[in-house]
Each structure stands twice: as structure tokens, then as C-alpha cells.
Design an enzyme around this catalytic site. Structure first.
Site, PDB file in Angstrom:
ATOM      1  N   GLY A 114       0.813  -1.221   0.000  1.00  0.00           N
ATOM      2  CA  GLY A 114       0.000   0.000   0.000  1.00  0.00           C
ATOM      3  C   GLY A 114       0.841   1.263   0.000  1.00  0.00           C
TER       4      GLY A 114
ATOM      5  N   ALA B 214       2.340   3.003  -5.309  1.00  0.00           N
ATOM      6  CA  ALA B 214       1.986   2.088  -6.399  1.00  0.00           C
ATOM      7  C   ALA B 214       0.715   1.299  -6.048  1.00  0.00           C
ATOM      8  CB  ALA B 214       3.143   1.133  -6.679  1.00  0.00           C
TER       9      ALA B 214
ATOM     10  N   GLU C 161       8.101  12.621  -4.771  1.00  0.00           N
ATOM     11  CA  GLU C 161       7.292  13.831  -4.626  1.00  0.00           C
ATOM     12  C   GLU C 161       7.204  14.661  -5.894  1.00  0.00           C
ATOM     13  OE1 GLU C 161       9.284  15.600  -1.202  1.00  0.00           O
ATOM     14  OE2 GLU C 161       7.796  14.586   0.061  1.00  0.00           O
ATOM     15  N   ALA C 162       7.961  14.287  -6.921  1.00  0.00           N
ATOM     16  CA  ALA C 162       7.927  15.078  -8.151  1.00  0.00           C
ATOM     17  C   ALA C 162       7.332  14.236  -9.270  1.00  0.00           C
ATOM     18  CB  ALA C 162       9.337  15.537  -8.529  1.00  0.00           C
TER      19      ALA C 162
ATOM     20  N   LYS D  81       4.882  22.284 -10.956  1.00  0.00           N
ATOM     21  CA  LYS D  81       6.212  22.009 -11.502  1.00  0.00           C
ATOM     22  C   LYS D  81       6.193  22.266 -13.006  1.00  0.00           C
ATOM     23  CE  LYS D  81       9.368  18.156 -12.374  1.00  0.00           C
ATOM     24  NZ  LYS D  81       9.613  16.715 -12.263  1.00  0.00           N
TER      25      LYS D  81
ATOM     26  N   THR E 236      10.322   9.836 -12.979  1.00  0.00           N
ATOM     27  CA  THR E 236       9.564   8.991 -13.895  1.00  0.00           C
ATOM     28  C   THR E 236       8.834   7.814 -13.234  1.00  0.00           C
ATOM     29  OG1 THR E 236      11.760   8.073 -14.370  1.00  0.00           O
ATOM     30  CG2 THR E 236      10.760   9.433 -16.068  1.00  0.00           C
TER      31      THR E 236
END
Ligand code: FAD
Length: 502
Positions: free
Chosen positions: A14, A17, A50-51, A79, A343
Site C-alpha cells: 500500500g 503504487a 514527490e515530483a 512544476k 519517472t
């Protein structure tokens, strides 16, 4: 025709993903069976990530989440790209932004006109012609179309990954996903087919299912441990293998972009959120001790640290297959490419999209879909690997680590890309490739790979017209960007109300 097999999904894990998978399956397949997610608070999650990149909108829109609500609940900021600082030598920087750079003229791509302008000595920095870069450096943000000659800003988010997972958990549970708190001790398989049949949990509990999603993080309990799918190691191209993550107090800068600052044997990220800045140092342990890595990180924070640096170990690479038997692996259990281009969450999303598109009505008839899925995913991962590797290879820094990177043997696919770009400023972009022509162009040029010539198409424009064309483009972007709200104003307005902000 048959549509017989019940789809009883069991998601193991959990983290981001697991909950992205739960929410997506509940939204799109909720009526075809049950969805159970097993996680263990005792083990916890990796707690970073976090990005994002703009494809995150597909997830948010696909799930029907409200943007303002998402920004509020996850402490998100916006961003516009990533600023790479010192990768081509101390004091040098460039930005890989989202969105397009410049505007082509008829059939002539902008990059070719810029190359010609550069040869004539009339071109500015490539980034001055990207509206995203101009707005980013002025600290501006907007999500509405400025004018018909200036493109919309293409954006993604920085957010608190654990709050995002929490948001998706509420979403999934509201759609009927059952959450089981427990430690997975064993994974049971069918003696004949080898398919997975259930998870054995502590307390002598069993969670049976017909299809399993491995989201157990680096442990890869189902695909790796149980099904024995080997790991392909990509360290020869992506040599960093450790990270230290630490949050710090927010700074006044409140940048609408991520920073990736090159360091002695790796790089440091700075990710501004509403309530704090996320920082991390990604490095190669062959060239830097953990203590030195921690000192470098702590000496380069924008604000006071809010915790002790947390160590994470990894090896960049992927599982040989992502879908084996009746088990799909997502997130860190499928593999990990270090976070330079943010990514990983996208790869979870795109794998889920591909899986939903290929899943046959009858699970017993899934073998071709599975092979095709694995083939497409392998291509997608290799292209992302190449893109990240480019930053390391084309560095101009001093030091043993950076020299080693400059001398690496490149994957053939990347070598071909670099060669074509050097010769003629062209980018080959193949199916399943995530990064677009503009991204490759920005990073190649930003990292100092300059084409030797330009397309003869660009010679169609009279030489004396090039300078005014380039100047007016850069000026119009700058003038327009100066009229936009600051990033802070934009976020505050978004948090205060759910309307679009001009
Ligand atoms: C240093 C670093 C920086 C990153 N930065 C970014 C970024 O900027 N952008 C981005 O997109 N991605 C980033 N990532 C990747 C991103 O963090 C992950 O892709 C994402 O968090 C998904 O992780 P996960 O859910 O696969 O694994 P985890 O978060 O590790 O979750 C694993 C889950 O499995 C459960 N589990 C494991 N074993 C058991 C067991 N035996 N019993 C029960 N439950 C179990 C755990 O409890 C947990 O719930 C980064 C990763 C690293 C390492």
C-alpha cells in the site's frame, strides 16, 4: 466467446503504487469482481516520490479527482520543469521544461531555426525560447491559455507522496476496495500451473485471488521472491545506488520547478511543497561515504532540517518481465530508475493503462497479451533509462565519478540518438517512448551536445529575418510571463477556492 474468469484482484502493498493500482482498478474494473489490498504499517512505505511529470493529469482526470481538492489535500505545488545546476560545470545551468520550445515556421522546426540563428550569432540561450522556462525562472504560474500565439504552460506537481496515497486510499475504499492490515508471510501457488492463489498473512489468515498485483516495493515479494523473475542491473549506466532524504523548512524561493544540483558523486534534489521543501542526495557509494553524503546534503538545504536524513539503498534496473503468470508488478517491485527525471510514478500509471488495455475478458487467455505487455514495457523502460543516462554521460564536471560517467559504454539506442543529434540536430522518437522531441532537444543542448549543422530547410528563411523572429519570440514570452501570478499567489488562490486562476 467467453467472459468467464472472475477478476478477484489482490494488491500486495500500500505505497503509492499499491494505492494508484487500487484506485484505478476500482474506477475501471470495479464491477468485474473484488479488489483487496494488503499492507503492513509495521513495514511502512519508501516515503519518497514527490515530483511528477505532466502525465499525472491522466491519472487525476481518469479518476475524476478535483484539481483544487488534490492540491489542498496533498500540499501540492506546481512544476514547470527541472533546473539542472552545475551538470556542465560549476556555475552553469539549464532547465528541462515541460511543453514546447519556440515555434516552427511552416515545415521548419524551431530547433533548426535556432541552430541557424546561433551560427549567425543572433540566438540567445535555447531556454529563452521556451515559455515554460521563462515563466519558471520568473517564478510564475498559470493554468489558462495566455493568447493564441503563446502556448499554455505545461505543468505537473510536486506533492507529499504519503498524503497522496492517503487520498487514494479514501477514494478506493469509497469504491469498495477492502484494505487488510497484515504482514505477508508466504505466497501460495497452484501446484500444477504455478499461478499464485493466495497470500498467507500473520494470524493464520489467507487472502485468495485470481489476479495479483505486486506493489511490495524493493522487496518484490511476489514477482521477484516467489516467481523468481530475475533483476536486470543497469548500474553501468545509472551508477548511483544510495539516497538520503530529508525535509526542511520552506524557503522564500518557492520555485515552480524542481532543482537537480550536481554534487561530487551524484546530485541533490530540491522539491518545494506548500508546507516544506523535500530534499535528497542521490549518490554512488563507490565514490562517496554515507557520512560525507549527509554532510553535503545538510550543508546545502534552503531551510532548517525537519528530521534526520533517511537512507535508502537501490540498484537501478528492472525485472526481466513485469507480468508473469497471474501477477503484475508495479512500482519499485518492478524496478527502479533513479529519480533524476521523476519517472517512477508515471511508469506505474502507464503500466496500469497498458494492462487495462490488454487484459482479455478471460484470464486463461492472457498469454499473448502478457508477452506483448512485457515487450512494450521493456521498450518504455529502456528509453527512459537512455534519457536519464544522457545527463550522466554528457556531463562536463571534474572528479573521478563524473569522468567515469563520461567514459561509459552507452546502450546502442542512446548512442544512435546522440550521434544523430550531433550530426543534424535530429531526434529519433520511437513507439512507447515517453520523452518527446522537445525534451531530448533541451537536454542534449543543455548538456552541451551541439549539432554540427542545421537542416537545409532553415536556409529557406532569409538570414536577416532570423534575428527579429527569435527576438520577438523571446520578448513575447517574457512580457507575457511577467503578467502571470506568482507561483505562491497561484497556489494560495487554488487552495482557497476551486476556481481556475487566470
Ligand atoms: C530516493 C528516491 C526518490 C524518488 N523520487 C521520486 C520522484 O520524485 N518521483 C517519482 O515519480 N518517483 C520517485 N521515486 C519512486 C517512488 O518513490 C516509488 O515509485 C513510489 O513511491 C512507489 O513505491 P512502491 O509503492 O512501489 O513501494 P513502497 O512505498 O515501498 O511500498 C511498499 C508497500 O508494500 C508493503 N509491504 C512490503 N512487504 C510487505 C509484507 N511482507 N507484508 C505486507 N506488506 C508489505 C509495505 O508496507 C508498503 O505498503 C523515488 C524513489 C526513491 C528511492
Amino acid at each position: 466467446m467467453s467472459q468467464s474468469s472472475p477478476l478477484d484482484f489482490v494488491i500486495a502493498g500500500g505505497g503509492s503504487a499499491g494505492w494508484i493500482a487500487a484506485a484505478t482498478l476500482a474506477r475501471f474494473l470495479g464491477n468485474r469482481g473484488s479488489i483487496t489490498l494488503v499492507e503492513s504499517e509495521e513495514i511502512g512505505t519508501v516515503g519518497v516520490g514527490e515530483a511528477t511529470i505532466p502525465q499525472i493529469h491522466n491519472l487525476i482526470i481518469g479518476l475524476g479527482l478535483d484539481q483544487a481538492d488534490f492540491v489542498r489535500q496533498t500540499n501540492a505545488t506546481f512544476k514547470l520543469g527541472i533546473e539542472f545546476v552545475d551538470w556542465t560545470g560549476e556555475g552553469q545551468s539549464y532547465t528541462h521544461s515541460f511543453g514546447q520550445t519556440g515555434r516552427g515556421v511552416g515545415l521548419i522546426p524551431f530547433r533548426q531555426l535556432w541552430l541557424r540563428g546561433r551560427a549567425l550569432g543572433v540566438a540567445r540561450d535555447f531556454g529563452d525560447y521556451a515559455f515554460n522556462v521563462v515563466a519558471a525562472h520568473l517564478g510564475r504560474m498559470s493554468n489558462s491559455a495566455p493568447t493564441n500565439t503563446i502556448p499554455e504552460l505545461a505543468y505537473a506537481y510536486h506533492f507529499d507522496a504519503s498524503l497522496f496515497a492517503r487520498m487514494l486510499r479514501d477514494y478506493s475504499e469509497n469504491l469498495g476496495v477492502r484494505r487488510v492490515e497484515g504482514m505477508i508471510l508466504d505466497v501460495e501457488r497452484d501446484g500444477e500451473s504455478g499461478d499464485l492463489i493466495s497470500l498467507a498473512l500473520n494470524g493464520e489468515r489467507r487472502v485468495p485471488g485470481t489476479f495479483f498485483i505486486d506493489c511490495t516495493g524493493f522487496r518484490s515479494l511476489l514477482l521477484g521472491d516467489t516467481l523468481g523473475v530475475p533483476y536486470i542491473d543497469w548500474s553501468q549506466w545509472l551508477p548511483c545506488n544510495r539516497a538520503l532524504a530529508v525535509p526542511c523548512e520552506s524557503s522564500d524561493a518557492f520555485r515552480p520547478y524542481t532543482q537537480a544540483l550536481a554534487r561530487k558523486a551524484g546530485w541533490q534534489w530540491r522539491i518545494p511543497l506548500q508546507h516544506r521543501t523535500g530534499n535528497g542526495h542521490v549518490y554512488c557509494s563507490d565514490f562517496l561515504s554515507d557520512d560525507e553524503a549527509a554532510s553535503i546534503l545538510l550543508a546545502n538545504l534552503d531551510g532548517a532540517p525537519l528530521a534526520e536524513p533517511r537512507p535508502i539503498r537501490f540498484v537501478s534496473g528492472r525485472r526481466e518481465r513485469f507480468w508473469a503468470h497471474n501477477c503484475l508488478s508495479l512500482g519499485l517491485s518492478a524496478g527502479f530508475m533513479e529519480p533524476l527525471e521523476s519517472t517512477s510514478l508515471h511508469l506505474v500509471q502507464s503500466a496500469l493503462g497498458r494492462f487495462l488495455n490488454l487484459l482479455p475478458g478471460d484470464l486463461d487467455e492472457a498469454s499473448s497479451a502478457r508477452d506483448y505487455f512485457n515487450r512494450l514495457s521493456a521498450i518504455e523502460w529502456a528509453r527512459v533509462r537512455d534519457f536519464i543516462t544522457l545527463h550522466y554521460y554528457a556531463n562536463m564536471r571534474e572528479g573521478e565519478f563524473w569522468e567515469l560517467c563520461r567514459n561509459m559504454n552507452l546502450p546502442e539506442t542512446l548512442l544512435e540518438k546522440i550521434t544523430l543529434f550531433r550530426e543534424a540536430g535530429l531526434v529519433i522518437r520511437e513507439e512507447e517512448e515517453l520523452f518527446l522531441d522537445d525534451s531530448w532537444g533541451q537536454v542534449m543542448i543543455g548538456q552541451g551536445i551541439m549539432p554540427k549543422s542545421w537542416s537545409p530547410l532553415a536556409d529557406n528563411v532569409p538570414g536577416e529575418d532570423i534575428a527579429p523572429f527569435l527576438d520577438s519570440l523571446a520578448r513575447s514570452y517574457r512580457v507575457k510571463a511577467e503578467t502571470l501570478p506568482t507561483h505562491r499567489q497561484f497556489v494560495e488562490a487554488m487552495v482557497a477556492k476551486d476556481a481556475q486562476v487566470a
